[in-house]
Motif scaffolding. Structure first.
Motif, mmCIF file in Angstrom:
data_model
loop_
_atom_site.group_PDB
_atom_site.id
_atom_site.type_symbol
_atom_site.label_atom_id
_atom_site.label_comp_id
_atom_site.label_asym_id
_atom_site.label_seq_id
_atom_site.Cartn_x
_atom_site.Cartn_y
_atom_site.Cartn_z
ATOM 1 N N VAL A 22 50.372 72.556 112.750
ATOM 2 C CA VAL A 22 50.219 70.854 112.845
ATOM 3 C C VAL A 22 49.843 70.506 111.519
ATOM 4 C CG1 VAL A 22 48.345 69.340 113.633
ATOM 5 C CG2 VAL A 22 49.025 71.158 114.987
ATOM 6 N N GLN A 23 49.103 71.117 110.520
ATOM 7 C CA GLN A 23 48.795 70.607 109.234
ATOM 8 C C GLN A 23 50.354 70.721 108.562
ATOM 9 O OE1 GLN A 23 46.328 69.740 110.079
ATOM 10 N NE2 GLN A 23 45.309 70.058 108.072
ATOM 11 N N TYR A 24 51.158 71.429 108.442
ATOM 12 C CA TYR A 24 52.359 71.264 108.206
ATOM 13 C C TYR A 24 53.458 70.068 108.628
ATOM 14 C CZ TYR A 24 51.732 75.368 105.402
ATOM 15 O OH TYR A 24 50.824 76.095 104.458
ATOM 16 N N SER A 29 53.093 62.660 106.308
ATOM 17 C CA SER A 29 52.261 61.499 106.604
ATOM 18 C C SER A 29 51.387 60.928 105.705
ATOM 19 C CB SER A 29 51.636 61.306 108.108
ATOM 20 O OG SER A 29 50.439 61.964 107.963
ATOM 21 N N ILE A 30 50.638 61.680 104.944
ATOM 22 C CA ILE A 30 49.597 60.937 103.768
ATOM 23 C C ILE A 30 50.539 60.619 102.794
ATOM 24 C CG2 ILE A 30 47.793 62.167 102.392
ATOM 25 C CD1 ILE A 30 47.402 64.425 104.579
ATOM 26 N N GLU A 31 51.441 61.125 102.257
ATOM 27 C CA GLU A 31 52.124 60.474 101.060
ATOM 28 C C GLU A 31 52.788 59.312 101.706
ATOM 29 O OE1 GLU A 31 55.900 61.275 97.984
ATOM 30 O OE2 GLU A 31 55.003 62.937 99.312
ATOM 31 N N ARG A 32 53.303 59.105 102.915
ATOM 32 C CA ARG A 32 54.057 57.792 103.383
ATOM 33 C C ARG A 32 52.977 56.748 103.532
ATOM 34 N NH1 ARG A 32 56.650 61.786 106.486
ATOM 35 N NH2 ARG A 32 55.344 60.911 108.173
ATOM 36 N N ALA A 44 53.070 52.734 108.751
ATOM 37 C CA ALA A 44 53.583 52.823 109.930
ATOM 38 C C ALA A 44 52.536 53.238 110.671
ATOM 39 C CB ALA A 44 54.809 53.703 110.013
ATOM 40 N N TYR A 45 52.477 52.996 112.044
ATOM 41 C CA TYR A 45 51.304 53.288 113.011
ATOM 42 C C TYR A 45 51.295 54.733 113.109
ATOM 43 C CZ TYR A 45 48.689 54.044 117.121
ATOM 44 O OH TYR A 45 47.860 54.627 118.406
ATOM 45 N N TRP A 46 52.248 55.523 113.755
ATOM 46 C CA TRP A 46 52.575 56.743 113.907
ATOM 47 C C TRP A 46 52.168 57.494 112.446
ATOM 48 C CZ3 TRP A 46 51.757 59.851 117.250
ATOM 49 C CH2 TRP A 46 52.541 61.220 117.379
ATOM 50 N N GLN A 52 45.398 60.807 110.147
ATOM 51 C CA GLN A 52 44.237 61.394 110.545
ATOM 52 C C GLN A 52 44.034 62.567 111.513
ATOM 53 O OE1 GLN A 52 41.356 59.354 110.483
ATOM 54 N NE2 GLN A 52 42.525 58.012 109.052
ATOM 55 N N LEU A 53 45.246 63.088 112.264
ATOM 56 C CA LEU A 53 45.203 64.168 113.015
ATOM 57 C C LEU A 53 45.189 65.209 111.767
ATOM 58 C CD1 LEU A 53 45.590 65.798 115.362
ATOM 59 C CD2 LEU A 53 48.203 65.411 115.041
ATOM 60 N N HIS A 54 45.793 65.132 110.610
ATOM 61 C CA HIS A 54 45.986 66.003 109.484
ATOM 62 C C HIS A 54 44.445 66.316 109.159
ATOM 63 C CE1 HIS A 54 47.842 68.354 106.214
ATOM 64 N NE2 HIS A 54 46.785 68.018 105.681
ATOM 65 N N ASN A 55 43.865 65.273 108.647
ATOM 66 C CA ASN A 55 42.497 65.245 108.088
ATOM 67 C C ASN A 55 41.593 66.036 109.049
ATOM 68 O OD1 ASN A 55 43.282 63.797 105.889
ATOM 69 N ND2 ASN A 55 42.114 62.136 106.427
ATOM 70 N N TYR A 56 41.439 65.398 110.315
ATOM 71 C CA TYR A 56 40.590 65.952 111.234
ATOM 72 C C TYR A 56 40.804 67.514 111.677
ATOM 73 C CZ TYR A 56 38.276 61.449 111.040
ATOM 74 O OH TYR A 56 37.790 60.284 110.675
ATOM 75 N N ALA A 57 42.032 67.876 111.756
ATOM 76 C CA ALA A 57 42.514 69.081 112.158
ATOM 77 C C ALA A 57 42.204 69.889 110.975
ATOM 78 C CB ALA A 57 43.962 69.156 112.409
ATOM 79 N N GLY A 58 42.383 69.587 109.584
ATOM 80 C CA GLY A 58 41.959 70.284 108.610
ATOM 81 C C GLY A 58 40.400 70.734 108.402
ATOM 82 N N MET A 59 39.660 69.748 108.672
ATOM 83 C CA MET A 59 38.133 70.056 108.731
ATOM 84 C C MET A 59 37.626 71.011 109.727
ATOM 85 S SD MET A 59 36.570 66.174 108.278
ATOM 86 C CE MET A 59 37.736 64.841 107.746
#
Length: 167
Positions: A22-24, A29-32, A44-46, A52-59
C-alpha cells in the motif's frame, strides 16, 4: 517440523506484508499533492486521499513492527542452523527489517509533521526496503523450491507447544 513463530507473530508478519505494498502504491501521491500546493493549485482529491492513507498506514506499520519487535524479544523464534552462513544472513536480514521499517515509519512521521527536508532519505529508505523484500522473497522461494525444507512453514503455521516428553 521445527519450532517457529507464535500465532501473534505470524499474524503481525502477514498484516505488515499486506500493508507495505500500500505504501508503494500510494507514495507517489505525496509528491503530486505537495507539487500542486506549491504551485498554488488544489491537489486532486484522490491524491489527498492516497496521501492520508500513506501517512496513517505508515504510522500503523511502524507501530505493528514495534509490536513484532517486542514479541520477538519476549518470544524468540526457534531457529535452525544459526551457525551457518545462511542462518546468520537470515538473522541479519530480519534485524535489518526491524531497523529499516521502524526507521522508515519514523522518517515518514518527521517528514509529514516536523521537517520535510528528510523526505529524500525516506525515499531512499523505501528503495532499500524494496530490495530487502526482494531478497526475502527470493530466500523463501529458494527454501521452498530448491532446499525443500520447512523454513517457510514456520511463518505459515504457528509453533507447537513442546510436550514434556520432547524436552
Amino acid at each position: 517440523m521445527k519450532g517457529g513463530y507464535s500465532l501473534a507473530q505470524i499474524g503481525l508478519h502477514w498484516l505488515v506484508a499486506l500493508m507495505v505494498p500500500v505504501q508503494y502504491l500510494t507514495g507517489g501521491s505525496i509528491e503530486r499533492t505537495h507539487h500542486a500546493v506549491h504551485m498554488g493549485m488544489a491537489p486532486a482529491y484522490w491524491d489527498v486521499v492516497q496521501h492520508q492513507l500513506h501517512n496513517y498506514a505508515g504510522m500503523a506499520i511502524g507501530l505493528l513492527m514495534g509490536a513484532r519487535l517486542v514479541l520477538r524479544i519476549l518470544q524468540p523464534p526457534e531457529i535452525g542452523a544459526p551457525g551457518t552462513w545462511s542462518g546468520r544472513a537470515a538473522t541479519a536480514l530480519h534485524h535489518a527489517f526491524y531497523a529499516a521499517i521502524i526507521g522508515q515509519a519514523c522518517m515518514g512521521l518527521v517528514a509529514s509533521y516536523v521537517w520535510f527536508g528528510i523526505a529524500p532519505y525516506h525515499v531512499v529508505g523505501s528503495r532499500i526496503i524494496l530490495a530487502m523484500v526482494a531478497l526475502h522473497l527470493a530466500a523463501a522461494i529458494w527454501h521452498t523450491l530448491v532446499v525443500r525444507d520447512d523454513t517457510v512453514d514456520r511463518i505459515l503455521l504457528p509453533r507447537r507447544k513442546r510436550s514434556v516428553k520432547n524436552q
